[in-house]
Scaffold this active site. Structure first.
Site, PDB file in Angstrom:
ATOM      1  N   ASN A   1       0.882  -1.171   0.000  1.00 12.55           N
ATOM      2  CA  ASN A   1       0.000   0.000   0.000  1.00 12.55           C
ATOM      3  C   ASN A   1       0.920   1.221   0.000  1.00 12.55           C
ATOM      4  O   ASN A   1       1.480   1.574   1.036  1.00 12.55           O
ATOM      5  CB  ASN A   1      -0.885  -0.021   1.254  1.00 12.55           C
TER       6      ASN A   1
ATOM      7  N   LYS B   1       0.253   4.239  -0.313  1.00 12.35           N
ATOM      8  CA  LYS B   1      -0.350   5.461   0.235  1.00 12.35           C
ATOM      9  C   LYS B   1      -0.036   6.642  -0.684  1.00 12.35           C
ATOM     10  O   LYS B   1       0.102   6.458  -1.891  1.00 12.35           O
ATOM     11  CB  LYS B   1       0.111   5.684   1.673  1.00 12.35           C
TER      12      LYS B   1
ATOM     13  N   HIS C   1      -9.726   1.486   4.407  1.00  9.51           N
ATOM     14  CA  HIS C   1      -8.481   1.651   5.150  1.00  9.51           C
ATOM     15  C   HIS C   1      -8.735   2.607   6.313  1.00  9.51           C
ATOM     16  O   HIS C   1      -9.509   3.555   6.187  1.00  9.51           O
ATOM     17  CB  HIS C   1      -7.377   2.201   4.226  1.00  9.51           C
TER      18      HIS C   1
ATOM     19  N   GLU D   1      -7.172   4.987   7.447  1.00  7.03           N
ATOM     20  CA  GLU D   1      -6.922   6.409   7.143  1.00  7.03           C
ATOM     21  C   GLU D   1      -8.122   7.022   6.412  1.00  7.03           C
ATOM     22  O   GLU D   1      -8.409   8.198   6.564  1.00  7.03           O
ATOM     23  CB  GLU D   1      -5.618   6.541   6.336  1.00  7.03           C
TER      24      GLU D   1
ATOM     25  N   GLU E   1      -5.981  -4.700  10.289  1.00  5.18           N
ATOM     26  CA  GLU E   1      -4.950  -3.690  10.504  1.00  5.18           C
ATOM     27  C   GLU E   1      -5.253  -2.915  11.780  1.00  5.18           C
ATOM     28  O   GLU E   1      -6.030  -1.948  11.763  1.00  5.18           O
ATOM     29  CB  GLU E   1      -4.916  -2.703   9.327  1.00  5.18           C
TER      30      GLU E   1
ATOM     31  N   GLY F   1       2.076   2.295  10.715  1.00  3.03           N
ATOM     32  CA  GLY F   1       3.079   3.355  10.579  1.00  3.03           C
ATOM     33  C   GLY F   1       3.758   3.728  11.885  1.00  3.03           C
ATOM     34  O   GLY F   1       4.460   4.731  11.955  1.00  3.03           O
TER      35      GLY F   1
ATOM     36  N   SER G   1       2.844  -2.134  10.369  1.00  2.00           N
ATOM     37  CA  SER G   1       4.279  -2.236  10.648  1.00  2.00           C
ATOM     38  C   SER G   1       4.840  -3.633  10.382  1.00  2.00           C
ATOM     39  O   SER G   1       5.741  -4.088  11.084  1.00  2.00           O
ATOM     40  CB  SER G   1       4.601  -1.787  12.071  1.00  2.00           C
TER      41      SER G   1
HETATM   42  P1  PGA Z   1       2.462   0.234   7.634  1.00  2.00           P
HETATM   43  O1  PGA Z   1       1.047   0.492   6.922  1.00  2.00           O
HETATM   44  O2  PGA Z   1       3.000  -1.062   7.117  1.00  2.00           O
HETATM   45  O3  PGA Z   1       3.312   1.421   7.251  1.00  2.00           O
HETATM   46  O4  PGA Z   1       2.189   0.186   9.108  1.00  2.00           O
HETATM   47  C1  PGA Z   1       0.158  -0.557   6.632  1.00  2.00           C
HETATM   48  C2  PGA Z   1      -1.104  -0.006   6.054  1.00  2.00           C
HETATM   49  O5  PGA Z   1      -1.537   1.092   6.460  1.00  2.00           O
HETATM   50  O6  PGA Z   1      -1.722  -0.614   5.167  1.00  2.00           O
END
Ligand code: PGA
Length: 252
Positions: A9, A11, A98, A100, A169, A175, A214
């Site tokens: 992803n 982003k 997601h 976000e 998630e 993140g 992460s």
């Molecule tokens: P990350 O993000 O691996 O940077 O924690 C995963 C995601 O948001 O899909």
């Protein structure tokens, strides 16, 4: 046995130049590798770059994904991108719900379910994200939250629920460098698997449940060894070819 799926992803990251370098490095890393029998690989890129990525990935083992999809077919929805448009760029997966998008764009469980429906209707596999916040985990509400989020998707898509991909998630792990332990992740994955089973035994058998938050080269092996973890949705580590390739290797 379910095939594993490692999906990057990206982003809101990348540029024409960086995408080309990243893609070529991942493709070079996968060349000659017959792992595609057991592990599928995808990258979910910003929509602005779908055309570029389609050109770079056509004929390769890497599938293309979007990070969102409109719940509407067409019309006066400024800024939105329909499933039919994504299809024209060879999109195979669409991330929906997601955290976000739920957090910064006010996406509700119902809207996420409708986005999954729009994707399925167009033959795009939705990667449906569910996960609890830190406050919800600390309040002992993890199960309640993820089950509510998945229930909305099952309610709207019951007849084709076996065609989705699910991603657990935990919001507090995204993140942040804080990963759920394999035991914590497996516990939630098995709850989700049971919920799928109640809706459709076929779905419980087929649906890949990814872990995201992460995930990196160091922790991927132990997470991916869990019986209900069928892959990863990778944010930060998907932006570096070597890290992404190590996670793909860990899925074998
Ligand atoms: P990350 O993000 O691996 O940077 O924690 C995963 C995601 O948001 O899909």
């Amino acid at each position: 046995m379910r095939k594993k799926l490692i999906a990057g992803n990206w982003k809101m990251n990348g540029s024409l130049a960086d995408n080309e370098l990243l893609c070529k490095a991942i493709l070079a890393g996968l060349a000659g590798d017959d792992g595609s029998q057991t592990t599928a690989v995808a990258v979910c890129t910003p929509s602005a770059y779908l055309s570029q990525l389609k050109n770079l990935l056509t004929g390769s083992k890497i599938s293309l994904g979007s990070q969102d999809i409109s719940s509407h077919d067409k019309g006066a929805f400024t800024g939105e991108i329909s499933a039919a448009m994504l299809k024209e760029f060879g999109v195979r997966y669409a991330i929906v719900g997601h955290s976000e998008r739920r957090q910064y764009h006010g996406e509700t469980d119902t809207l996420v379910a409708l986005k999954a429906k729009a994707a399925l209707a167009a033959g795009i596999t939705p990667i449906v994200c569910v996960g609890e916040s830190l406050a919800e985990r600390e309040a002992g509400k993890t199960e309640e939250v993820v089950k509510r989020q998945l229930a909305a998707v099952i309610h709207e898509n019951g007849h084709c629920i076996s065609e989705i991909v699910l991603a657990y998630e935990p919001v507090w792990a995204i993140g942040t460098g804080k990963t759920a332990t394999p035991e914590m992740a497996q516990a939630v994955h098995s709850v989700l698997r049971a919920q799928l089973h109640a809706a459709s035994p076929v779905a419980a058998e087929r649906v890949q449940i990814l872990y995201g938050g992460s995930m990196n080269a160091a922790n991927a092996v132990s997470l991916l060894a869990c019986s209900d973890i069928d892959g990863g949705l990778i944010g930060g580590a998907a932006l570096k070819a070597a890290d992404f390739l190590s996670i793909v290797a860990a899925a074998k």
